[in-house]
Design an enzyme around this catalytic site. Structure first.
Site, PDB file in Angstrom:
ATOM      1  CG  HIS A  57      -2.005  -0.893   1.173  1.00 18.52           C
ATOM      2  ND1 HIS A  57      -3.437  -0.882   0.865  1.00 18.52           N
ATOM      3  CD2 HIS A  57      -2.035  -2.170   1.683  1.00 18.52           C
ATOM      4  CE1 HIS A  57      -4.075  -1.945   0.787  1.00 18.52           C
ATOM      5  NE2 HIS A  57      -3.245  -2.878   1.588  1.00 18.52           N
ATOM      6  CE  LYS A  91      -6.273  13.841   0.577  1.00 21.50           C
ATOM      7  NZ  LYS A  91      -6.362  12.592  -0.059  1.00 21.50           N
ATOM      8  NE  ARG A  92      -3.819  10.177  10.309  1.00 21.70           N
ATOM      9  CZ  ARG A  92      -3.597   9.077  11.462  1.00 21.70           C
ATOM     10  NH1 ARG A  92      -4.365   8.143  11.503  1.00 21.70           N
ATOM     11  NH2 ARG A  92      -2.390   9.219  12.170  1.00 21.70           N
ATOM     12  CE  LYS A 136      -2.425  10.984   3.702  1.00 22.80           C
ATOM     13  NZ  LYS A 136      -2.896  10.034   2.579  1.00 22.80           N
ATOM     14  CB  THR A 148     -10.014   4.960  -0.929  1.00 28.56           C
ATOM     15  OG1 THR A 148      -9.621   5.459   0.594  1.00 28.56           O
ATOM     16  CG2 THR A 148      -9.335   3.724  -1.376  1.00 28.56           C
ATOM     17  CE  LYS A 169     -13.894   5.891   1.214  1.00 26.55           C
ATOM     18  NZ  LYS A 169     -12.817   6.135   2.494  1.00 26.55           N
TER      19      LYS A 169
HETATM   20  C1  TH1 Z   1      -2.747   4.071   2.511  1.00 25.29           C
HETATM   21  C2  TH1 Z   1      -2.103   4.808   1.341  1.00 25.29           C
HETATM   22  O1  TH1 Z   1      -1.370   5.717   1.814  1.00 25.29           O
HETATM   23  C3  TH1 Z   1      -3.209   5.082   0.318  1.00 25.29           C
HETATM   24  O2  TH1 Z   1      -2.812   5.893  -0.684  1.00 25.29           O
HETATM   25  C4  TH1 Z   1      -4.208   3.844  -0.020  1.00 25.29           C
HETATM   26  O3  TH1 Z   1      -5.229   4.410  -0.779  1.00 25.29           O
HETATM   27  C5  TH1 Z   1      -4.567   3.021   1.049  1.00 25.29           C
HETATM   28  O4  TH1 Z   1      -3.611   2.709   2.048  1.00 25.29           O
HETATM   29  C6  TH1 Z   1      -5.389   1.941   0.789  1.00 25.29           C
HETATM   30  O5  TH1 Z   1      -4.894   1.058  -0.194  1.00 25.29           O
HETATM   31  C7  TH1 Z   1      -2.110   3.387   3.340  1.00 25.29           C
HETATM   32  N1  TH1 Z   1      -2.218   3.272   4.678  1.00 25.29           N
HETATM   33  C8  TH1 Z   1      -1.242   2.814   5.578  1.00 25.29           C
HETATM   34  C9  TH1 Z   1      -1.362   2.609   7.102  1.00 25.29           C
HETATM   35  C10 TH1 Z   1      -0.209   1.997   7.541  1.00 25.29           C
HETATM   36  C11 TH1 Z   1       0.876   1.629   7.068  1.00 25.29           C
HETATM   37  C12 TH1 Z   1       1.144   1.919   5.399  1.00 25.29           C
HETATM   38  C13 TH1 Z   1      -0.086   2.423   4.862  1.00 25.29           C
HETATM   39  S1  TH1 Z   1      -0.577   2.848   3.154  1.00 25.29           S
HETATM   40  C14 TH1 Z   1      -0.013   2.071   9.044  1.00 25.29           C
END
Ligand code: TH1
Length: 832
Positions: free
Chosen positions: A374, A565-566, A571, A673, A677
């Site tokens: 991810h 978003k976070r 970002k 994501t 939405k």
């Molecule tokens: C996120 C990605 O940043 C985001 O781009 C993506 O859409 C989402 O995953 C789903 O695929 C990620 N969240 C985390 C959380 C942790 C570690 C790595 C990632 S990557 C704790």
């Protein structure tokens, strides 16, 4: 086997029992019964929570027939079960979603009203289970919804954190974290299965013995044993009569272990043990992306992986004694590397505990497991200090070494003499401190590796996993993320859902390609005005919530420009701020400037230890304070930080957006994501060519997407040639004006030092190229402003966005996983 399942199921699902009727009268009765028998309350004295609990229990009761029938499928040898291993499931509130998916909404609403209450008040009462940080956890929750909707037998395995993601308060503009006590008033959706429990060993050392037959037996003598207890939550599919299972593990002390209290000292020691054991599942680590090498996190990961695999082996043995066939019972997906210890743990269980030979165990391990990556951010790639790993998991380290030895043999046969490649591909990093590399472990132990958007997968193959791609290209594939239209349209945007269904029927909910039929309504003026009516109502609802939570009054007629978003530097919330500051200066300089009124809305949590992210929140709030109080921009610009962005608040925010901010540095956001939405709810996107933005733009058409900024190749090239942010600052006076305003103390009551770390970071480092993309972003925002003035045309673009977003349903993603990775047949849709 097939037939017995069917008979057993149908005898359960007829619903002959009047207590389980789903009509209004039966619901009314059931709610009162639960108020009495479960909550032990008189109606006259019941609190809103009592009523919420009573209603939820009544709804859960009605999910049980389908659930028990669905669980029965796990025993059916014909059916492969998908097992989704994830350290996070960011579910959001259950009640509304379950009412929608089961079709009980109207009956529940009427029953509640007949009791003199309002359904929306009871829905608001639910504390959402925030068992995830952001996109990764929310993706897992969308996938559970789709698995159940598509009638695929599935289990989500994870951790029952006692405290989920912290609640965010804003005090004096700063983020303050408070504990998320989501279980405080009880959780009506989970069922504790005390009898489904496993022991998990930790620490200690290994010994090698020869048994009576002279065979080598490996014994792991741990220093600690912890018990994992299953807590099950039903996941209703949308009108599918299938209810999926989410099984979360809670850690407890093992009763017998150290609990014989001969004297007070022993007794207190035993109680201490209990505290330590229970601490494993206490709290979710609040970091999105960057890994922190904490022992407790490794213990969490091992704990849930071990419980889950032991559970799967138990289920498999109910079907067949042959563990060589484990891969026919389960397809196991690892959600990032957090569950990647599954590779070593499955080997340990098969070899040490169930007596399989190494080669047979390895074959079945690999063909069972698959790995989803991810993120490409180097700091987020998990690696555990070798010593820490050895201390907690001595046996697993031996197994990792053995996997590595065999794997590196293969590598050197494939690439004779390539020492550098061996060092890069090794499961152990040895340059400057020793580490276990979890992405390498996951890659070697899986038959499939996927990224989460087309661009991300391509970059994965070129960068972090390039060596693995070169050696085994056939393992790689892409599965672009998706989101569930049930929660993210039907539940959160009922007005839009109703308008769509009125026009094209209801099939779009499970067949979102049908949304295309909306295209021909894009030229229908009365449809367009209804479309705008829905958006305006959603904006008014959000404006009311903003007033209530922040005290800021915003104009629902203004352009709602939203970034939720976070908070993370990649970002680039600060790029958004630079645009706001520039508009602010332009209006002050030229009060006649043609700039349509905008409301800038931010939301998102910062990891508690991420200083720069917290400073960005403070800056957003500081800019808001100045801008919102300045009479010269009154009615033209407003800035809002919406506190505590979570699933519940997202359901209010996404439907109210005109403009969706997806402005990460190209190549950094794996997918995103939230972008989906927003667009699915009729917002237009301003974005870079990053993550799934690329595919969203492809689908909705470039004329309906506001593109700006460097692409991933240009980003790499600029970095390589030497990036000097200071030059952009010097050469662009408006950029200089914006940054200088922050620097001057204008937003910090004259304290020029407060934001200096941020300003310095931008001027001297700017890792994420905000300054390089500033001018392009500004020009693009001008195109947005121009487009927003032609409201009719804007609405056309909005309709076309929704009409063309079908691809981003999580149902499509799950079908692709079934086909490409899990080899699970796709069953025909359930006839409604
Ligand atoms: C996120 C990605 O940043 C985001 O781009 C993506 O859409 C989402 O995953 C789903 O695929 C990620 N969240 C985390 C959380 C942790 C570690 C790595 C990632 S990557 C704790």
């Amino acid at each position: 086997a097939n037939n017995t399942v069917k008979t057993a199921a149908s005898s359960h699902t007829q619903g002959h029992d009047p207590r389980r009727g789903v009509g209004t009268a039966a619901m009314n009765r059931a709610i009162l019964d639960h108020l009495h028998f479960t909550m032990a309350r008189l109606p006259a004295l019941a609190s809103r929570n009592d009523w919420y609990m009573a209603l939820s229990h009544a709804v859960r009761d009605r999910m049980l027939d389908d659930w028990l029938a669905s669980l029965h499928h796990f025993r059916n040898k014909e059916l492969k079960v998908v097992s989704y291993l994830s350290a996070e499931f960011l579910l959001g509130p259950h009640l509304g979603n379950n009412l929608i998916n089961t079709g009980m909404w109207d009956a529940a609403r009427d029953a509640v009203e007949s009791l003199g209450l309002r359904l929306e008040d009871l829905l608001r009462q639910e504390e959402e289970p925030g068992l995830g940080n952001g996109g990764l956890g929310r993706l897992a929750a969308c996938y559970l919804d789709s698995l159940a909707t598509l009638r695929i037998p599935s289990i989500g395995y994870g951790i029952r954190y006692e405290f989920g993601i912290f609640d965010q308060l804003i005090r004096d503009g700063w983020q303050v974290e408070t504990a998320d006590k989501w279980l405080k008033f009880g959780n009506p959706w989970e069922i504790c299965r005390s009898e489904i429990a496993y022991e998990v060993k930790m620490g200690g050392h290994t010994e090698y013995h020869h048994d009576a037959d002279g065979r080598l037996a490996i014994v792991w003598l741990p220093v600690k044993v912890i018990k994992g207890v299953a807590y099950d939550t039903p996941i209703a599919g949308y009108r599918s009569r299938i209810t999926g299972l989410l099984r979360l593990w809670k850690s407890e002390a093992v009763e017998s272990f150290n609990f014989q209290a001969f004297n007070a000292g022993e007794y207190y020691h035993a109680v201490d043990e209990k505290v330590v054991s229970e601490s494993i599942t206490k709290v979710l680590y609040p970091n999105d992306e960057p890994g922190v090498g904490k022992l407790l996190r490794l213990a969490q990961q091992y704990f849930f992986v071990s419980c889950s695999l032991q559970d799967m082996i138990r289920v498999h043995l109910l079907r067949s004694p042959r563990l060589e066939e484990f891969d026919q019972t389960f397809a196991v997906q690892m959600n990032d590397t957090h569950p990647s210890l599954a590779v070593a743990e499955l080997m340990r269980l098969l070899v040490d505990e169930h007596g399989l030979g190494w080669d047979a165990a390895w074959k079945v391990t690999r063909s069972t497991l698959a790995y989803t990556n991810h993120t490409l951010l180097p700091e987020a790639l998990e690696k555990w200090p070798l010593q820490l790993f050895a201390n907690l998991l001595p046996r697993h380290l031996e197994i990792v070494y053995e996997i590595n030895r065999r794997f590196l043999d293969e590598v050197s046969r494939a690439y004779p003499g390539d020492q550098a490649r061996l060092a890069r591909m090794s499961l152990i990093e040895e340059t400057g401190g020793k580490f276990v590399r979890m992405a390498n472990l996951a890659s070697v132990g899986s038959h499939a590796i996927n990224g989460v958007a087309h661009l991300h997968t391509e970059l994965l193959k070129e960068t972090v996993l390039a060596d693995f791609y070169q050696m085994t290209p056939e393992k790689f594939c892409n599965v672009t993320n998706g989101v569930t239209p049930r929660r993210w349209v039907l539940l959160s945007n009922p007005g839009l859902a109703w308008l769509i269904s009125e026009s094209i029927g209801e099939e779009w909910v499970t067949a979102p390609e049908k949304l295309r039929e909306l295209e021909c309504f894009a030229s229908d003026p009365s449809f367009l005005s209804a479309w705008r009516g829905v958006k305006d109502a959603n904006k008014r609802a959000l404006a009311a919530a903003i007033l209530e939570r922040t005290g800021v009054a915003v104009d629902p007629e203004s352009l709602f420009d939203i970034q939720v978003k976070r908070i993370h530097e990649y970002k680039r919330q600060h790029l958004n701020l630079l645009h706001i500051l520039t508009l602010y200066h332009r209006i002050k300089r030229d009060p006649g400037a043609q700039i349509p009124p905008r409301t800038f809305i931010f939301g998102g949590k910062a990891a508690p230890g991420y200083f720069m992210a917290k400073l960005i929140i403070k800056l957003i709030n500081s800019v808001a304070e100045v801008v919102n109080a300045d009479p010269e921009v009154a009615g033209r610009l407003k800035v809002v930080f919406f506190p505590d962005f979570n699933v519940t608040n997202g359901q209010l925010i996404y439907p109210a957006a005109d403009l969706s901010e997806q402005i990460s540095t190209s190549g950094k956001e794996a997918s995103g994501t939230g972008n989906m939405k927003f667009s699915l709810n009729g917002a237009l996107t301003i974005g870079t060519l990053d993550g799934a933005n690329v595919e969203i733009r492809e689908e909705v058409g470039e004329e309906n997407f506001f593109l700006f900024g460097l692409n991933a190749t240009e980003v790499q090239a600029l970095k390589k040639s030497g990036y000097h942010p200071g030059r952009f600052y010097e050469e662009d006076w408006e950029l200089r004006e914006a940054i200088d305003a922050v620097r001057s103390g204008l937003f910090s009551h004259g304290d020029a030092g407060l934001f200096q770390p941020l300003v310095d970071h931008l001027l001297y480092d700017d890792e994420y190229l905000a300054l390089a993309d500033y001018r392009s972003y500004l020009e693009c925002q001008e195109r947005v402003s121009t487009a927003f003035r032609q409201r009719e045309l804007w609405s056309v673009k909005s309709v076309l966005n929704v009409a063309r977003m079908g691809k981003f349903s999580s149902d499509r993603s799950i079908r692709e996983y079934c086909e490409k990775i899990w080899k699970v047949p796709i069953r025909p849709p359930f006839p409604h």
